[in-house]
Each structure stands twice: as C-alpha cells, then as structure tokens.
Design an enzyme around this catalytic site. Structure first.
Site, short mmCIF file in Angstrom:
data_model
loop_
_atom_site.label_atom_id
_atom_site.label_comp_id
_atom_site.label_asym_id
_atom_site.label_seq_id
_atom_site.Cartn_x
_atom_site.Cartn_y
_atom_site.Cartn_z
N ASP A 207 -13.18 34.07 -55.98
CA ASP A 207 -12.82 32.85 -55.25
C ASP A 207 -13.51 31.68 -55.96
O ASP A 207 -14.38 31.89 -56.82
CB ASP A 207 -13.31 32.96 -53.79
CG ASP A 207 -12.98 31.71 -52.97
OD1 ASP A 207 -11.83 31.25 -53.03
OD2 ASP A 207 -13.87 31.20 -52.26
N SER A 208 -13.18 30.47 -55.55
CA SER A 208 -13.88 29.30 -56.09
C SER A 208 -15.33 29.25 -55.63
O SER A 208 -16.14 28.57 -56.24
CB SER A 208 -13.17 28.03 -55.61
OG SER A 208 -13.20 27.99 -54.19
N GLU B 24 -19.30 25.32 -48.18
CA GLU B 24 -20.11 25.68 -49.36
C GLU B 24 -21.58 25.34 -49.14
O GLU B 24 -22.46 26.03 -49.65
CB GLU B 24 -19.59 24.95 -50.60
CG GLU B 24 -18.35 25.56 -51.23
CD GLU B 24 -18.59 26.93 -51.86
OE1 GLU B 24 -19.58 27.09 -52.59
OE2 GLU B 24 -17.77 27.83 -51.62
N HIS C 109 -12.06 30.20 -47.13
CA HIS C 109 -13.31 29.63 -46.61
C HIS C 109 -13.28 29.51 -45.08
O HIS C 109 -14.33 29.55 -44.44
CB HIS C 109 -13.54 28.22 -47.18
CG HIS C 109 -14.13 28.19 -48.57
ND1 HIS C 109 -13.42 28.55 -49.68
CD2 HIS C 109 -15.37 27.84 -49.00
CE1 HIS C 109 -14.19 28.41 -50.76
NE2 HIS C 109 -15.39 27.99 -50.37
N CYS D 130 -8.55 34.13 -52.77
CA CYS D 130 -8.47 32.68 -52.76
C CYS D 130 -6.99 32.31 -52.70
O CYS D 130 -6.23 32.69 -53.58
CB CYS D 130 -9.10 32.14 -54.05
SG CYS D 130 -8.93 30.37 -54.27
N CYS E 171 -6.85 29.39 -46.10
CA CYS E 171 -7.90 29.23 -47.11
C CYS E 171 -9.00 30.20 -46.71
O CYS E 171 -9.40 30.25 -45.53
CB CYS E 171 -8.41 27.79 -47.11
SG CYS E 171 -9.93 27.57 -48.08
#
Ligand code: DGL
Length: 282
Positions: A8-9, A150, A184, A71, A182
């Site tokens: 993932d990012s 994050e 996240h 992701c 998403c």
C-alpha cells in the site's frame, strides 16, 4: 508455506493484512508501505503504476508467491498492467465494494469514500456500470483523511471534521450504505459509525479480500497448512521508527521489526535489514 506480498502507499494495507493473518495465519507475509510517496490518491495513475511495478519486482525478488495489492488506488492504476506484466504471479486487487452495496441497499442510495485516482480509474467506472444500475451512487474523496490516518490521528477532531464534511451531504440524500473504497478508512470505522449512525451499513472489503486470497492460493496449489504462524516482515520507504509505531498503534502488535527500503529510480533497494532493532525497543 507460501509467502504473500502485500503493499500500500502507507498504513492502509495493514487493515487488509490484519484480516489476511486471521484467515491464513500460517502464511509468511512481507508488507511494504511506500510512505515516501503517500498519498497516492492525488497522483496521476501512470505515476502510481510505476510505483506498483517497482514494489512488485521487489516483492518477487524476496520470494513472494502471491501479491495482494492492498490499495484501491494502486489497483485502479496498475492491477490490469501488473497481471499482464507478471503473468506467472497471482494478484489479488481491491475494487470498491459497490456490488454488495447495491445488492443490500434499501434506500437505493449508497455512498463511496475513495481517493481521486480510484474514482478516475476504469475499474471504478466499470464496477458502477455493471453493478449499480438503478442505484444512486454518491462519491467523496475525503480530502486530508489519508494524511490524518498516516499520522495515527484516527479519532482526532480534525479527522472527525473531515468525515463529517464528507458524510453529511450523503446522509442528507438518504444513503443507507457506505463503501470504504480506500484501505486506510477501516481505521476510522468507529468515527464513521458514530457519524453515520446505527442505521447505516458500512462495508469493509477486507474479509472478501482474504477469502479471495485463500481461493487463489488453492488454485495455484500453494499449500496453506502449517504448524506455526509464518510471521510478517514489514518494510517502509520512509521512516522505519515511525512506521513501527503505527503498526503498534493500529495493529496492537508489540515490537514489530521494520526494514528500510529506498527508491533508486524505478527500483526498490534494501537500505538496512531490521533497521528498527533492539536499540530502538522500549
Ligand atoms: N490506501 C490507499 C487506497 O486504498 C491509498 C491512499 C492514498 O495513498 O491516497 O486507495
């Protein structure tokens, strides 16, 4: 035991890894967070595709048997390309769970929360086209939410304000289902539930992804029976100590080892193995 590469990012894919490990505890995992480039969402799809390819090459060099693109943005940008470029490798990718949402809605109005790149991708357009006929699909990109998650601010006033701004117009238009598009966003599920209320169903795709991973392992004869948990290697392209803290907070895992990777052009290189080692442990 198979090795499953997951990327993932940033920390988002940990929401998928968590469920993968519950369902397939014996597999060994290698998780890469490309935090040098987070967020992926506002970037051009072609740029994200380049990151996904570089990460895939690295995961394969480390012995990954199957790769989970944990992701939505990278899946939108690269899943098709990755399958073409690495035909021997089984890939599991994300697509916003519009299908179950459209099947389950009673009000006929569903909301999708995802990044700008995910909404731009062909994958999303095709899912809406195929599965959401007759259903009103509202979209929002939740600007700033990935960045908040994050930093670990999963319950902060700012995070709440971002979610309220995104969800209020959807709730006013009668949504009864929210799709987390998403990876996240499952980490702010409690806030989403508080804001949306108990009547609104929230769809987290992680269990479906874990089931699909298991199916694909079987199809490729990658044995998934073992005596002990296979464990996880974590790696980040940014700050290993910071990522280690995030894993501890989000997965409640004590003392994970985190490796440092660095981009050199299109390739990922290992900067140090276990760069977050004993000395850094409390
Ligand atoms: N977790 C990601 C996704 O599922 C990427 C978010 C981002 O980096 O913008 O889309």
């Amino acid at each position: 035991m198979p090795t499953i590469g997951v990327f993932d990012s940033g920390v988002g894919g940990l929401s998928i890894l968590r469920v993968l490990r519950q369902r397939l505890p014996e597999a060994a995992y290698l998780y890469i967070a490309d935090q040098a480039h987070v967020p992926y969402g506002p970037r051009p799809l072609l740029e994200v595709r380049g990151f996904a390819e570089g990460i895939t090459r690295y995961l394969l060099s480390q012995g990954a048997d199957l790769i989970v693109v944990a992701c939505n943005t990278a899946s939108a940008a690269a899943l098709h390309y990755l399958r073409q470029t690495f035909p021997q490798t089984p890939f599991v990718g994300m697509e916003p769970a519009v299908k179950p949402a459209a099947e389950q809605t009673h009000s006929g109005v569903v909301g999708v929360l995802a990044t700008p790149a995910t909404f731009q991708g062909e994958l999303y357009a095709s899912v809406v086209e195929r599965f959401a006929q007759g259903v009103t699909v509202l979209q929002d990109t939740c600007p700033g939410l990935v960045e908040q998650i994050e930093t670990g601010a999963t319950r902060s006033p700012k995070t709440r304000a971002i979610l309220e701004r995104s969800l209020a117009p959807m709730l006013a238009q009668g949504i009864d289902t929210v799709v987390l598009g998403c990876t996240h966003y499952p980490f702010v599920m409690p806030l989403i539930r508080e804001i949306a209320g108990p009547e609104v169903r929230v769809i987290d795709p992680a269990p479906a992804i874990a089931r699909q991973t298991e199916r694909l392992l079987r199809r490729h004869n990658l044995s998934i029976t073992g005596a002990a948990p296979g464990g996880v290697r974590y790696a980040t392209t940014r700050d290993a100590a910071h990522f280690r803290e995030a894993i501890q907070t989000l997965l409640e895992e004590s003392a994970p080892q985190v490796e440092s990777l660095i981009w050199e052009g299109q390739s990922l290189l290992q900067l140090s193995a276990n760069s977050c080692n004993e000395e850094n442990q409390p």
